[in-house]
Design a protein around this motif. Structure first.
Motif, short mmCIF file in Angstrom:
data_model
loop_
_atom_site.label_atom_id
_atom_site.label_comp_id
_atom_site.label_asym_id
_atom_site.label_seq_id
_atom_site.Cartn_x
_atom_site.Cartn_y
_atom_site.Cartn_z
N SER A 1 0.85 -1.19 0.00
CA SER A 1 0.00 0.00 0.00
C SER A 1 0.89 1.24 0.00
O SER A 1 2.11 1.16 0.23
CB SER A 1 -0.89 0.01 1.24
OG SER A 1 -0.09 0.14 2.41
N VAL A 2 0.27 2.41 -0.25
CA VAL A 2 1.03 3.67 -0.21
C VAL A 2 1.63 3.86 1.17
O VAL A 2 2.80 4.27 1.31
CB VAL A 2 0.10 4.85 -0.58
CG1 VAL A 2 0.82 6.18 -0.32
CG2 VAL A 2 -0.33 4.76 -2.03
N ASP A 3 0.87 3.56 2.21
CA ASP A 3 1.37 3.72 3.58
C ASP A 3 2.59 2.82 3.82
O ASP A 3 3.57 3.24 4.44
CB ASP A 3 0.27 3.37 4.59
CG ASP A 3 -0.83 4.42 4.63
OD1 ASP A 3 -0.63 5.50 4.04
OD2 ASP A 3 -1.88 4.16 5.24
N ALA A 4 2.51 1.58 3.34
CA ALA A 4 3.61 0.65 3.54
C ALA A 4 4.86 1.11 2.80
O ALA A 4 5.98 1.02 3.33
CB ALA A 4 3.21 -0.75 3.08
N ILE A 5 4.68 1.60 1.58
CA ILE A 5 5.83 2.07 0.80
C ILE A 5 6.46 3.29 1.48
O ILE A 5 7.69 3.38 1.60
CB ILE A 5 5.39 2.44 -0.64
CG1 ILE A 5 4.91 1.19 -1.37
CG2 ILE A 5 6.55 3.08 -1.39
CD1 ILE A 5 4.27 1.48 -2.71
N ALA A 6 5.60 4.22 1.93
CA ALA A 6 6.11 5.42 2.59
C ALA A 6 6.90 5.05 3.84
O ALA A 6 7.98 5.60 4.11
CB ALA A 6 4.95 6.35 2.95
N GLY A 7 6.38 4.10 4.61
CA GLY A 7 7.09 3.67 5.81
C GLY A 7 8.39 2.95 5.48
O GLY A 7 9.40 3.13 6.15
N PHE A 8 8.36 2.14 4.43
CA PHE A 8 9.56 1.41 4.01
C PHE A 8 10.68 2.35 3.60
O PHE A 8 11.86 2.07 3.80
CB PHE A 8 9.20 0.48 2.84
CG PHE A 8 10.33 -0.39 2.38
CD1 PHE A 8 10.64 -1.56 3.05
CD2 PHE A 8 11.09 -0.04 1.27
CE1 PHE A 8 11.69 -2.37 2.62
CE2 PHE A 8 12.14 -0.84 0.84
CZ PHE A 8 12.44 -2.01 1.51
N LEU A 9 10.28 3.50 3.03
CA LEU A 9 11.26 4.48 2.55
C LEU A 9 11.61 5.53 3.60
O LEU A 9 12.15 6.58 3.26
CB LEU A 9 10.73 5.16 1.28
CG LEU A 9 10.48 4.22 0.10
CD1 LEU A 9 9.95 5.01 -1.08
CD2 LEU A 9 11.76 3.49 -0.29
N GLY A 10 11.28 5.25 4.84
CA GLY A 10 11.66 6.19 5.89
C GLY A 10 10.67 7.32 6.07
O GLY A 10 11.07 8.49 6.18
N ASP A 11 9.40 6.96 6.08
CA ASP A 11 8.34 7.96 6.28
C ASP A 11 8.35 9.05 5.22
O ASP A 11 8.29 10.25 5.52
CB ASP A 11 8.44 8.59 7.68
CG ASP A 11 8.19 7.57 8.78
OD1 ASP A 11 7.34 6.68 8.58
OD2 ASP A 11 8.86 7.65 9.83
N ALA A 12 8.42 8.62 3.97
CA ALA A 12 8.33 9.58 2.87
C ALA A 12 6.92 10.15 2.82
O ALA A 12 5.97 9.55 3.33
CB ALA A 12 8.66 8.88 1.55
N GLU A 13 6.77 11.28 2.20
CA GLU A 13 5.45 11.89 2.09
C GLU A 13 4.54 11.03 1.22
O GLU A 13 4.90 10.65 0.10
CB GLU A 13 5.58 13.29 1.47
CG GLU A 13 6.25 14.32 2.35
CD GLU A 13 5.39 14.66 3.57
OE1 GLU A 13 4.15 14.53 3.46
OE2 GLU A 13 5.97 15.04 4.61
N LYS A 14 3.34 10.73 1.73
CA LYS A 14 2.42 9.84 1.03
C LYS A 14 1.99 10.42 -0.31
O LYS A 14 1.86 9.69 -1.29
CB LYS A 14 1.21 9.54 1.91
CG LYS A 14 1.57 8.78 3.18
CD LYS A 14 0.34 8.56 4.06
CE LYS A 14 0.73 7.89 5.37
NZ LYS A 14 -0.44 7.71 6.27
N ALA A 15 1.79 11.74 -0.34
CA ALA A 15 1.38 12.38 -1.60
C ALA A 15 2.46 12.22 -2.65
O ALA A 15 2.18 11.98 -3.83
CB ALA A 15 1.07 13.85 -1.36
#
Length: 205
Positions: free
Chosen positions: A20-34
């Motif tokens: 999910s977008v949330d999972a990807i953002a977290g995997f990349l070090g809390d990148a901005e979801k937008a």
């Protein structure tokens, strides 16, 4: 391609499951979801004309084969299973009498059944242990599996062929012989069957 797009691409390639977008953002070090969403859309456009596509299913993203190329990767393989006479008899008895114990199988066949024969049928995925009979000794009972029905093109056991159909195809012969043995025409396993049983037992060991 931006650094974020490259990072998202790498994350999705390394993932064992869609993300999910949330999972990807977290995997990349809390990148901005937008920003992650924008990167995903850009990647989807990049891969649109390639052999694999980046797609979203149920709010999760993953790579999959381009629909027009799926047929090139689909391999159909015919798997041939050659059962011995003993295994054919046992499979037929289980299919028509399940759930059935080993002692009950032997009573119907009129001969001893090798443990290796049951092992072969279970390894093929056609027979399974279905519990224990509620009698002294609580013997293991066996039944057929959904894979058995699927392999033989049956919707349920009610679709099993009748006696006339089995006799016409020759598939009933081994079971008929077993019943003849039970009725007194033979009480011991034939040398050929014993050899098959021994061979199956060795294979299963």
């Amino acid at each position: 391609m931006t650094e974020l797009e490259r990072a998202v691409e790498a994350a999705l390639f390394a993932a064992e499951e869609p993300m999910s977008v949330d999972a990807i953002a977290g995997f990349l070090g809390d990148a901005e979801k937008a920003e992650v969403r924008d990167a995903l859309k850009a990647l989807a456009e990049t891969y649109e004309k390639r052999g694999i596509h980046l797609v979203e299913r149920g709010k999760r993203w993953h790579f999959e084969t381009a629909p027009d190329l799926a047929h090139l990767l689909r391999k159909e393989r015919e798997q041939v299973r050659r059962l011995s006479r003993a295994a054919t008899e046992v499979l037929a008895i289980i299919a028509y009498h399940e759930p059935v114990s080993r002692a009950e199988i032997e009573s119907i066949r009129g001969v001893q059944t090798s443990g290796g024969t049951l092992d072969v049928l279970m390894e093929a995925g056609w027979v399974k242990i279905a519990g224990r009979r509620e009698v002294p000794g609580r013997p293991t009972i066996y039944a057929t599996t959904p894979e058995f029905l699927d392999h033989f093109g049956l919707t349920s056991r009610r679709d099993l062929p009748g006696i006339a159909e089995l006799r016409a195809t020759g598939l009933l012969d081994p079971v008929e012989d077993a019943y003849e043995d039970l009725m007194g025409e033979g009480d011991s396993e034939e040398p050929e069957e014993q050899a098959e049983a021994d061979e199956e037992a060795n294979d299963a060991a």
